[in-house]
Design a protein around this motif. Structure first.
Motif, PDB file in Angstrom:
ATOM      1  N   VAL A 153      -7.484 -63.270   9.174  1.00 30.95           N
ATOM      2  CA  VAL A 153      -6.294 -64.062   8.861  1.00 30.95           C
ATOM      3  C   VAL A 153      -6.123 -65.099   9.964  1.00 30.95           C
ATOM      4  O   VAL A 153      -5.706 -64.781  11.072  1.00 30.95           O
ATOM      5  CB  VAL A 153      -5.031 -63.169   8.767  1.00 30.95           C
ATOM      6  N   LYS A 154      -6.475 -66.336   9.684  1.00 30.57           N
ATOM      7  CA  LYS A 154      -6.413 -67.393  10.689  1.00 30.57           C
ATOM      8  C   LYS A 154      -4.959 -67.678  11.056  1.00 30.57           C
ATOM      9  O   LYS A 154      -4.063 -67.690  10.223  1.00 30.57           O
ATOM     10  CB  LYS A 154      -7.091 -68.671  10.183  1.00 30.57           C
ATOM     11  N   GLY A 155      -4.745 -67.875  12.345  1.00 34.71           N
ATOM     12  CA  GLY A 155      -3.411 -68.171  12.837  1.00 34.71           C
ATOM     13  C   GLY A 155      -2.564 -66.938  13.098  1.00 34.71           C
ATOM     14  O   GLY A 155      -1.434 -67.040  13.543  1.00 34.71           O
ATOM     15  N   TRP A 156      -3.117 -65.739  12.830  1.00 34.90           N
ATOM     16  CA  TRP A 156      -2.358 -64.502  13.050  1.00 34.90           C
ATOM     17  C   TRP A 156      -2.189 -64.236  14.528  1.00 34.90           C
ATOM     18  O   TRP A 156      -1.124 -63.851  14.974  1.00 34.90           O
ATOM     19  CB  TRP A 156      -3.079 -63.328  12.392  1.00 34.90           C
ATOM     20  N   PHE A 157      -3.235 -64.487  15.317  1.00 34.28           N
ATOM     21  CA  PHE A 157      -3.182 -64.244  16.753  1.00 34.28           C
ATOM     22  C   PHE A 157      -2.756 -65.508  17.459  1.00 34.28           C
ATOM     23  O   PHE A 157      -3.353 -66.558  17.317  1.00 34.28           O
ATOM     24  CB  PHE A 157      -4.565 -63.800  17.274  1.00 34.28           C
ATOM     25  N   GLN A 158      -1.677 -65.418  18.203  1.00 34.88           N
ATOM     26  CA  GLN A 158      -1.190 -66.548  18.969  1.00 34.88           C
ATOM     27  C   GLN A 158      -1.226 -66.196  20.451  1.00 34.88           C
ATOM     28  O   GLN A 158      -0.769 -65.119  20.846  1.00 34.88           O
ATOM     29  CB  GLN A 158       0.259 -66.884  18.560  1.00 34.88           C
ATOM     30  N   PRO A 159      -1.746 -67.075  21.302  1.00 29.25           N
ATOM     31  CA  PRO A 159      -1.771 -66.815  22.735  1.00 29.25           C
ATOM     32  C   PRO A 159      -0.346 -66.627  23.267  1.00 29.25           C
ATOM     33  O   PRO A 159       0.608 -67.234  22.778  1.00 29.25           O
ATOM     34  CB  PRO A 159      -2.412 -68.051  23.336  1.00 29.25           C
ATOM     35  N   ALA A 160      -0.200 -65.777  24.277  1.00 32.78           N
ATOM     36  CA  ALA A 160       1.118 -65.502  24.861  1.00 32.78           C
ATOM     37  C   ALA A 160       1.590 -66.713  25.660  1.00 32.78           C
ATOM     38  O   ALA A 160       0.797 -67.448  26.238  1.00 32.78           O
ATOM     39  CB  ALA A 160       1.033 -64.288  25.777  1.00 32.78           C
ATOM     40  N   ASP A 161       2.906 -66.911  25.673  1.00 37.99           N
ATOM     41  CA  ASP A 161       3.506 -67.981  26.452  1.00 37.99           C
ATOM     42  C   ASP A 161       3.368 -67.631  27.931  1.00 37.99           C
ATOM     43  O   ASP A 161       3.781 -66.555  28.357  1.00 37.99           O
ATOM     44  CB  ASP A 161       4.975 -68.137  26.071  1.00 37.99           C
ATOM     45  N   ARG A 162       2.795 -68.486  28.727  1.00 45.07           N
ATOM     46  CA  ARG A 162       2.516 -68.180  30.144  1.00 45.07           C
ATOM     47  C   ARG A 162       3.640 -68.621  31.074  1.00 45.07           C
ATOM     48  O   ARG A 162       3.442 -68.730  32.257  1.00 45.07           O
ATOM     49  CB  ARG A 162       1.196 -68.815  30.552  1.00 45.07           C
ATOM     50  N   LEU A 208     -11.344 -56.132  22.958  1.00 49.50           N
ATOM     51  CA  LEU A 208     -10.103 -56.451  22.258  1.00 49.50           C
ATOM     52  C   LEU A 208     -10.007 -57.933  21.907  1.00 49.50           C
ATOM     53  O   LEU A 208      -9.625 -58.293  20.797  1.00 49.50           O
ATOM     54  CB  LEU A 208      -8.894 -56.014  23.082  1.00 49.50           C
ATOM     55  N   VAL A 209     -10.376 -58.794  22.845  1.00 46.08           N
ATOM     56  CA  VAL A 209     -10.285 -60.232  22.589  1.00 46.08           C
ATOM     57  C   VAL A 209     -11.207 -60.620  21.431  1.00 46.08           C
ATOM     58  O   VAL A 209     -10.805 -61.361  20.535  1.00 46.08           O
ATOM     59  CB  VAL A 209     -10.620 -61.041  23.861  1.00 46.08           C
ATOM     60  N   GLN A 210     -12.438 -60.081  21.426  1.00 42.99           N
ATOM     61  CA  GLN A 210     -13.361 -60.391  20.340  1.00 42.99           C
ATOM     62  C   GLN A 210     -12.811 -59.898  19.003  1.00 42.99           C
ATOM     63  O   GLN A 210     -12.945 -60.555  17.987  1.00 42.99           O
ATOM     64  CB  GLN A 210     -14.739 -59.764  20.597  1.00 42.99           C
ATOM     65  N   LEU A 211     -12.181 -58.723  19.012  1.00 40.28           N
ATOM     66  CA  LEU A 211     -11.590 -58.177  17.798  1.00 40.28           C
ATOM     67  C   LEU A 211     -10.480 -59.086  17.279  1.00 40.28           C
ATOM     68  O   LEU A 211     -10.418 -59.403  16.089  1.00 40.28           O
ATOM     69  CB  LEU A 211     -11.038 -56.771  18.056  1.00 40.28           C
ATOM     70  N   LEU A 212      -9.608 -59.527  18.172  1.00 50.03           N
ATOM     71  CA  LEU A 212      -8.508 -60.389  17.760  1.00 50.03           C
ATOM     72  C   LEU A 212      -9.004 -61.751  17.269  1.00 50.03           C
ATOM     73  O   LEU A 212      -8.497 -62.287  16.281  1.00 50.03           O
ATOM     74  CB  LEU A 212      -7.515 -60.565  18.906  1.00 50.03           C
ATOM     75  N   LEU A 213      -9.998 -62.297  17.953  1.00 54.99           N
ATOM     76  CA  LEU A 213     -10.527 -63.605  17.539  1.00 54.99           C
ATOM     77  C   LEU A 213     -11.272 -63.521  16.215  1.00 54.99           C
ATOM     78  O   LEU A 213     -11.377 -64.513  15.498  1.00 54.99           O
ATOM     79  CB  LEU A 213     -11.428 -64.177  18.634  1.00 54.99           C
ATOM     80  N   ALA A 214     -11.787 -62.339  15.877  1.00 57.38           N
ATOM     81  CA  ALA A 214     -12.515 -62.161  14.625  1.00 57.38           C
ATOM     82  C   ALA A 214     -11.587 -61.821  13.459  1.00 57.38           C
ATOM     83  O   ALA A 214     -12.052 -61.603  12.350  1.00 57.38           O
ATOM     84  CB  ALA A 214     -13.554 -61.049  14.785  1.00 57.38           C
ATOM     85  N   CYS A 215     -10.281 -61.799  13.696  1.00 53.85           N
ATOM     86  CA  CYS A 215      -9.318 -61.464  12.653  1.00 53.85           C
ATOM     87  C   CYS A 215      -9.499 -62.412  11.469  1.00 53.85           C
ATOM     88  O   CYS A 215      -9.525 -63.631  11.635  1.00 53.85           O
ATOM     89  CB  CYS A 215      -7.899 -61.572  13.199  1.00 53.85           C
TER      90      CYS A 215
END
Length: 71
Positions: free
Chosen positions: A61-70, A52-59
């Protein structure tokens, strides 16, 4: 269908079978010997969200995936 074993001991699954079953490079299988000359090839279950992480990082559209607030 027929296939051939390579000099390295690898068996190539025909493209038709790979496409029908969604088999991709890197997927793991178990091989069981049933009897002489008969074998069972079984795809191992993938872990939930594997890749899943590789899929999201390969998106594309740059900037579409944002890390969750910890917080």
């Amino acid at each position: 269908m027929k296939t051939t074993i390579s000099t390295e001991g690898q068996i190539i699954l025909p493209a038709t079978i790979r496409q029908q079953d969604g088999i991709e490079p890197g997927q793991e299988f178990e091989v069981h010997r049933i009897e002489q000359g008969m074998y069972l090839l079984k795809r191992t279950k993938r872990r939930r969200n594997e890749g899943l992480v590789q899929l999201l990082l390969a998106c594309p559209v740059k900037g579409w995936f944002q890390p969750a607030d910890r917080k």
